[in-house]
Design an enzyme around this catalytic site. Sequence first.
Site, PDB file in Angstrom:
ATOM      1  N   TYR A 160      38.667  22.241  24.187  1.00  0.00           N
ATOM      2  CA  TYR A 160      37.322  22.065  23.632  1.00  0.00           C
ATOM      3  C   TYR A 160      36.884  20.610  23.770  1.00  0.00           C
ATOM      4  O   TYR A 160      37.668  19.691  23.485  1.00  0.00           O
ATOM      5  CB  TYR A 160      37.299  22.445  22.156  1.00  0.00           C
ATOM      6  CG  TYR A 160      37.358  23.920  21.884  1.00  0.00           C
ATOM      7  CD1 TYR A 160      36.219  24.631  21.528  1.00  0.00           C
ATOM      8  CD2 TYR A 160      38.565  24.618  21.956  1.00  0.00           C
ATOM      9  CE1 TYR A 160      36.267  25.995  21.254  1.00  0.00           C
ATOM     10  CE2 TYR A 160      38.628  25.975  21.687  1.00  0.00           C
ATOM     11  CZ  TYR A 160      37.475  26.650  21.338  1.00  0.00           C
ATOM     12  OH  TYR A 160      37.536  28.003  21.074  1.00  0.00           O
ATOM     13  N   TYR A 194      43.778  30.988  24.835  1.00  0.00           N
ATOM     14  CA  TYR A 194      44.613  29.786  24.832  1.00  0.00           C
ATOM     15  C   TYR A 194      45.631  29.889  23.711  1.00  0.00           C
ATOM     16  O   TYR A 194      45.568  30.799  22.867  1.00  0.00           O
ATOM     17  CB  TYR A 194      43.761  28.524  24.671  1.00  0.00           C
ATOM     18  CG  TYR A 194      42.894  28.508  23.437  1.00  0.00           C
ATOM     19  CD1 TYR A 194      43.402  28.102  22.206  1.00  0.00           C
ATOM     20  CD2 TYR A 194      41.563  28.912  23.499  1.00  0.00           C
ATOM     21  CE1 TYR A 194      42.612  28.098  21.077  1.00  0.00           C
ATOM     22  CE2 TYR A 194      40.763  28.913  22.370  1.00  0.00           C
ATOM     23  CZ  TYR A 194      41.293  28.495  21.161  1.00  0.00           C
ATOM     24  OH  TYR A 194      40.503  28.505  20.039  1.00  0.00           O
ATOM     25  N   ARG A 215      45.542  33.092  21.303  1.00  0.00           N
ATOM     26  CA  ARG A 215      44.285  33.724  20.933  1.00  0.00           C
ATOM     27  C   ARG A 215      43.663  34.379  22.156  1.00  0.00           C
ATOM     28  O   ARG A 215      43.798  33.877  23.275  1.00  0.00           O
ATOM     29  CB  ARG A 215      43.294  32.685  20.386  1.00  0.00           C
ATOM     30  CG  ARG A 215      43.751  31.965  19.125  1.00  0.00           C
ATOM     31  CD  ARG A 215      42.530  31.610  18.290  1.00  0.00           C
ATOM     32  NE  ARG A 215      41.834  32.823  17.874  1.00  0.00           N
ATOM     33  CZ  ARG A 215      40.579  32.829  17.448  1.00  0.00           C
ATOM     34  NH1 ARG A 215      39.883  31.714  17.399  1.00  0.00           N
ATOM     35  NH2 ARG A 215      40.011  33.970  17.087  1.00  0.00           N
ATOM     36  N   HIS A 218      37.292  33.965  23.442  1.00  0.00           N
ATOM     37  CA  HIS A 218      36.278  34.191  22.417  1.00  0.00           C
ATOM     38  C   HIS A 218      35.212  33.107  22.484  1.00  0.00           C
ATOM     39  O   HIS A 218      35.410  32.050  23.091  1.00  0.00           O
ATOM     40  CB  HIS A 218      36.911  34.224  21.023  1.00  0.00           C
ATOM     41  CG  HIS A 218      37.654  32.968  20.675  1.00  0.00           C
ATOM     42  ND1 HIS A 218      38.949  32.744  21.085  1.00  0.00           N
ATOM     43  CD2 HIS A 218      37.277  31.857  19.985  1.00  0.00           C
ATOM     44  CE1 HIS A 218      39.354  31.553  20.665  1.00  0.00           C
ATOM     45  NE2 HIS A 218      38.341  30.998  19.995  1.00  0.00           N
ATOM     46  N   HIS A 220      32.445  31.118  19.774  1.00  0.00           N
ATOM     47  CA  HIS A 220      32.097  30.888  18.370  1.00  0.00           C
ATOM     48  C   HIS A 220      30.591  30.771  18.166  1.00  0.00           C
ATOM     49  O   HIS A 220      29.880  30.257  19.038  1.00  0.00           O
ATOM     50  CB  HIS A 220      32.725  29.578  17.889  1.00  0.00           C
ATOM     51  CG  HIS A 220      34.208  29.577  17.823  1.00  0.00           C
ATOM     52  ND1 HIS A 220      34.895  29.995  16.709  1.00  0.00           N
ATOM     53  CD2 HIS A 220      35.140  29.185  18.718  1.00  0.00           C
ATOM     54  CE1 HIS A 220      36.200  29.858  16.931  1.00  0.00           C
ATOM     55  NE2 HIS A 220      36.374  29.377  18.141  1.00  0.00           N
TER      56      HIS A 220
END
Length: 305
Positions: A160, A194, A215, A218, A220
């Site tokens: 990120y 990840y 995970r 996805h 957010h």
Amino acid sequence: MERHQIDAVVEKIKSTEEPGQGSERIKEIVNRLTTDLFYAIEDLDIQPEEIWKAVDWLTTTGRNNEWGLVVAGIGLEHFLDLRMDEAEAKAGITGGTPRTIEGPLYVPGSPESVGYAELETEPEVGGERLYMQGQVRDEDGKPVPNAKVEVWHCNLRGMYSIFDSSQPPFNLRRAIITDENGRYKFKSILPVGYSCPPGGATDQLLKAIGRHGSRPAHIHFFVTAPGYRKLTTQINIEGDPLIWDDFAFASREELVPHITRYSAAEAKAEFNIDEPFASIDFDFEIHKEREGVFAAEIERTHGPR
């Protein structure tokens, strides 16, 4: 030790508190957790060496800024969501887009635009193009114009921006103000799944209890609008093998939208887009604010520490 002996130790500790000093709420919480911890030490025969190893792990977790991952990984953040769901249901707030965990990687201040945004500050080679679009509506099905849809996701390395200094600031992070019809749309890439940092504190804990730290892919979202309760949610990418094995327990059936894929020829003929792409249609339903219900805006620290 018998329970009454443990209770006597706790009472001795509590007796050192100055009346009228400090926070009564914090006293209540600390004393309850201290009592429960002492009971657990006795019930499980936890040894001093195990306690000090735990202290070392707690110290490392904080030093590595992994507490947000741990809170998700042990199911605590999911449990908080379930408690909020129950509290809303008791207040008559039901239906709508389900909430799910925020996670530890939101950063405020993303660039804003109206109606449409391109999430990539720096184009990434090798990603599958994604267009995602939909509408923000209230519980009566009416569009909510000027709602803010904040969106963030990882790059193809599972990293990120802001937390990853190799990416431009706010890469794959944007805030979209819905148009007069409550609609939003963005262009990005399909993110990947990840795992938590290998060998880190979260990874160590999960391996110790026989679990993985991965995970599914996805995206957010925060959805906010004046007079409405804040929605914190995310969608999973259809087809990811870990959708129902998310170490953070964030998956919900209503949050796995279908992906429609268009070939290069279809993209050009139907949309005048010069590349193949994946498309996700997803509408958000948010609730009007009402008195006497907990605040849906949760105060917490964001960004790298």
